[in-house]
Design a protein around this motif. Structure first.
Motif, short mmCIF file in Angstrom:
data_model
loop_
_atom_site.label_atom_id
_atom_site.label_comp_id
_atom_site.label_asym_id
_atom_site.label_seq_id
_atom_site.Cartn_x
_atom_site.Cartn_y
_atom_site.Cartn_z
N ASP A 29 0.86 -1.20 -0.16
CA ASP A 29 0.07 0.08 0.07
C ASP A 29 0.78 1.13 0.10
O ASP A 29 0.55 2.20 -0.60
N GLN A 30 1.92 1.24 0.79
CA GLN A 30 2.69 2.29 1.04
C GLN A 30 3.57 2.66 -0.53
O GLN A 30 3.40 4.14 -0.96
N SER A 39 0.86 4.31 -3.06
CA SER A 39 0.40 5.58 -2.52
C SER A 39 1.68 6.48 -2.70
O SER A 39 1.27 7.44 -3.43
N GLU A 84 -8.81 1.68 -0.46
CA GLU A 84 -8.22 2.02 1.06
C GLU A 84 -7.47 3.30 0.97
O GLU A 84 -7.46 4.00 1.98
N LYS A 137 -10.31 6.28 1.14
CA LYS A 137 -10.62 6.18 2.72
C LYS A 137 -9.76 6.73 3.75
O LYS A 137 -9.90 7.51 4.69
N ASP A 138 -8.55 6.40 3.58
CA ASP A 138 -7.41 6.70 4.50
C ASP A 138 -7.17 8.30 4.29
O ASP A 138 -7.00 9.09 5.39
N ARG A 139 -7.44 8.73 3.03
CA ARG A 139 -7.33 10.37 2.90
C ARG A 139 -8.58 11.11 3.52
O ARG A 139 -8.44 12.32 3.96
#
Length: 351
Positions: free
Chosen positions: A265-266, A269, A344, A347-349
């Protein structure tokens, strides 16, 4: 110890990649088969969709033909001057230009030739060079990666259009993000690019991704399917997940895929999604936020959640997000996010 066959570098052709045979063959057919179908082709898609790798594959295949000269140009520099210099320096062409007494010393190219006045205009110089190349039975393919709407590109493509009308043996293969291609072709002098064949790179084949992972890592079909589902056909994600799995495969783990998921994910991103997000309008973000919460959804229901947005207004955002490679409209009347783990990220933002 074997080298990691996957790469996290954009534009670098990795040891393990999945080719796009039909699209590659279509462009090769356009350029190589007689009569020529097109002198130009444009590859577009989201960052990490494999545009550069596909362009490299095509140019390498064409370069295998001795009748072709392949020249790569930098879109941030003077493209006409760069093309003239690269052609003159090519080992297969120098004697042709010298015998034709082409004096390009006015551009700092070659040497002064006694009895031959220097050519003073760069387009005229290129026309004369291409005429000599044509007499020698050769053709020129120019590749430009990640074009943008700048003066260098506009001047070059306008000249290219003239050379094509003059039946000169010149071909052009460009890559670019959708927004950059859209901006370029909407310039008053660039409308001919609307007619240029464009290939929007679709997701990689699911079966091909699964098979490649299974072959490289010698893992079960079930494990390979988990990996393929995480990739969702996105070429950069295919490389990232493969690279992480390769680097951590010797570590003790009950569920290696789950263990490397945060790092996966990192990378997505930092390398891609932050940039995509920064380029979205406020309304774009509202649309993807709804999709992140609801997954695939009927367009009618989505418009209702967007405060009853009209069909006409929504179609503008839908088409733009689709061309950007963010959403899929594959299932009739429905829309969904297409990039892996993008829900994901969104949503994280927002939460």
């Amino acid at each position: 110890m074997k080298k990691n066959p996957f790469t996290l570098m954009f534009g670098q052709k990795p040891l393990q990649f999945i080719s796009r045979l039909s699209q590659t063959d279509a462009i090769l057919g356009d350029f190589l088969e007689e009569p020529v179908s097109s002198h130009i082709s444009i590859l577009t898609g989201v960052r990490g969709s494999g545009k550069t790798v596909m362009m490299t594959t095509i140019s390498q295949k064409i370069a295998e033909n001795s009748d072709w000269i392949v020249i790569e140009l930098n879109p941030t520099r003077d493209l006409l001057q760069g093309l003239a210099a690269r052609l003159y320096d090519h080992s297969d062409l120098q004697h042709i230009f010298f015998n034709a007494k082409l004096n390009l010393s006015a551009f700092g190219i070659g040497v002064t030739i006694d009895g031959a006045p220097p050519v003073a205009d760069i387009e005229t110089a290129l026309k004369k060079m291409l005429e000599q190349i044509q007499k020698a039975g050769k053709k020129v393919l120019i590749t430009i990666d990640e074009v943008v709407n700048n003066e260098n590109v506009r001047i070059f493509t306008s000249a290219f259009q003239i050379f094509v009308r003059q039946n000169l043996p010149i071909f052009l293969l460009m890559t670019g993000l959708y927004d950059n291609i859209y901006d370029l072709q909407n310039e008053e002098t660039q409308t001919f690019l609307y007619r240029a064949p464009k290939i929007i790179l679709d997701p990689l084949n699911y079966t091909a991704v699964r098979s490649q992972y299974q072959k490289v890592f010698d893992i079960s079909t079930e494990e390979a399917e988990k990996m393929a589902a995480l990739v969702k056909g996105y070429p950069f994600a295919f490389q990232v997940l493969g690279s992480l799995y390769w680097n951590h495969r010797a570590e003790p783990s009950e569920d290696l895929i789950s263990d490397i998921l945060p790092e996966y994910d990192q990378y997505l991103s930092e390398y891609v999604y932050e940039k995509i997000w920064s380029e979205m309008s406020e309304q774009d973000r509202k649309i993807v936020a709804v999709l992140a919460d609801h997954g695939e959804i009927k367009i009618k229901d989505l418009r209702e959640k967007l405060e009853g947005m009209s069909s006409e207004k929504f179609s503008v955002y839908r088409d733009r997000l689709k061309r950007k490679g963010v959403i899929s409209t594959e299932n009739y009347g429905k829309v969904s996010l297409i990039l892996p783990r993008f829900s994901e990220f969104v949503k994280d933002r927002l939460y």
